[in-house]
Every structure is written in structure tokens, then in C-alpha cells.
Motif scaffolding. Structure first.
Motif, PDB file in Angstrom:
ATOM      1  N   ASN A  75       0.831  -1.211   0.000  1.00 41.47           N
ATOM      2  CA  ASN A  75       0.000   0.000   0.000  1.00 41.47           C
ATOM      3  C   ASN A  75       0.868   1.265   0.000  1.00 41.47           C
ATOM      4  N   GLN A  76       2.006   1.204   0.659  1.00 43.74           N
ATOM      5  CA  GLN A  76       2.890   2.378   0.714  1.00 43.74           C
ATOM      6  C   GLN A  76       3.498   2.701  -0.644  1.00 43.74           C
ATOM      7  N   ILE A  77       3.788   1.675  -1.434  1.00 41.20           N
ATOM      8  CA  ILE A  77       4.433   1.929  -2.727  1.00 41.20           C
ATOM      9  C   ILE A  77       3.443   1.955  -3.888  1.00 41.20           C
ATOM     10  N   GLY A  78       2.147   1.747  -3.580  1.00 43.73           N
ATOM     11  CA  GLY A  78       1.148   1.768  -4.644  1.00 43.73           C
ATOM     12  C   GLY A  78       0.964   0.430  -5.329  1.00 43.73           C
ATOM     13  N   GLY A  79       1.562  -0.628  -4.754  1.00 43.21           N
ATOM     14  CA  GLY A  79       1.410  -1.971  -5.309  1.00 43.21           C
ATOM     15  C   GLY A  79       0.183  -2.651  -4.726  1.00 43.21           C
TER      16      GLY A  79
END
Length: 202
Positions: free
Chosen positions: A150-154
Motif C-alpha cells: 500500500n505504501q508503494i502503490g502496489g
């Protein structure tokens, strides 16, 4: 590949592979093992080892040596042992156990203009974790993977068995829970697969 196009039409494959000739040779080899005179197969056929480690089976990246090194490194927080584990895994390239071990990098003659390179922010959106079930690892590991993705947009995948409802409920301020897995895997009849679980998937 030609084999897939002719005999397995519609099957997705992103790499080249064997053909009819190799399949025939393999079939003959198996027949010889079953009906030949090899001492090792006198009483029973070899169980193989395509998926699980076997003494006479195929080689695997995950084997007693690599697993033991990783476990010892993690349990003892030992950087030296982790280095030994990393070396064992990296050497698999030379043993042709990985796709990258079959490749030879060809360097470009000139640098690619940076504006033609996709941004890191866009690339990481396609990252995903394997579908490891909550029961197969641990709450901590499972939720940490979700937070990282979620932090990297994955996108993280719940795996079979679902996800605790508290992880996909919004936070008090209405924002998305950082432990929420974007991909909800469905296994018929498995615990945790509820209507609430399904509607909280991307």
C-alpha cells in the motif's frame, strides 16, 4: 511458442520452451525407467521431485541448504549467515535454476533518454505479493506485506482463507486501512470468504 500455439491454443506463455522432439525424448526416458533394468527402480519408481525436494529429484532454489541458512540467519539475526544464504541463491543462476540464469545481458550502445524510461512511481504500481494465506505465514508477516504494498502503490494478495475484517475496515478518520489487501483471493468454501470480504477488494 510453436508447441503452445499448435497443441495448447490460448494458453499464455511468456518464454520459449521445449518442442515435440523433447517431449518424445522425455517420454521414452520415463518408459525406460519404468520398464528398463536400472537397479534403483527395481522395486518402485522414482517419486520425482518437480515440486518437493528429493535426493535424486530435480534441483530447486529452495533446498535443505538454502532453507537452513535462511532460518539460521533470521533466528540468530546473523548477517554472515545471511550472506552465505544470499551467495547460495545467487549461484543458482549459474546452475540454470532461474530464468535470469538463462539470460545474457546485452549492453546498449548508448544511454536511453531518461524521459523514455517509466517512472519508479508507475512501475511499483504493478508490484504484487504472492498469494500467501494468513494461516501459512503469520498475522505480522501477512499484514506487513499489505502495508508495504500500500505504501508503494502496489497490491498485496490475501491468499486463501481471507483477511481479518479489522484490516479492511476504514480507519477512524475514514482513510483506508494500511493493512488492507487490494487483491482478495477466493477459494470456494474457505473460511473468511464473506460478502463483506469480497466488496473490500480492488
Amino acid at each position: 511458442t510453436k508447441l503452445v500455439d499448435e497443441y495448447f491454443k490460448g494458453t499464455a506463455t511468456s518464454i520459449e520452451g521445449i518442442g515435440i522432439k523433447e517431449l518424445a525424448e522425455e517420454s521414452v526416458r520415463w518408459h525406460e525407467d519404468a520398464f528398463g533394468d536400472k537397479q534403483v527402480y527395481k522395486k518402485h519408481l522414482d517419486v520425482g521431485g518437480d515440486y518437493a525436494y528429493r535426493i535424486r529429484g530435480e534441483s530447486h532454489v529452495w533446498n535443505p541448504n538454502t532453507i537452513a541458512k535462511l532460518q539460521h540467519a533470521v533466528r540468530a539475526n546473523n548477517a554472515k549467515t545471511f550472506g552465505e544464504f544470499s551467495q547460495l541463491v545467487d549461484e543458482q543462476n549459474e546452475n540454470l535454476l532461474t530464468l535470469r540464469g538463462l539470460m545474457e545481458l546485452k549492453l546498449a550502445d548508448k544511454a536511453l533518454p531518461i524521459d523514455e524510461v517509466e517512472s519508479v512511481a508507475e512501475i511499483v504500481k504493478r508490484f504484487s505479493t504472492g498469494a500467501m494465506s494468513f494461516g501459512s505465514i503469520s498475522y505480522e508477516a501477512h499484514s506487513t506485506l499489505a502495508v508495504a504494498m500500500n505504501q508503494i502503490g502496489g497490491k498485496s494478495n490475501t491468499g486463501e482463507g481471507g483477511e481479518e475484517a479489522s484490516r479492511f475496515m476504514p480507519l477512524a478518520d475514514g482513510s483506508m486501512n494500511p493493512e488492507r489487501s487490494a487483491i482478495k483471493q477466493i477459494a470456494s468454501g474457505r473460511f473468511g470468504v464473506t460478502a463483506e470480504y469480497l466488496v473490500n477488494a480492488d
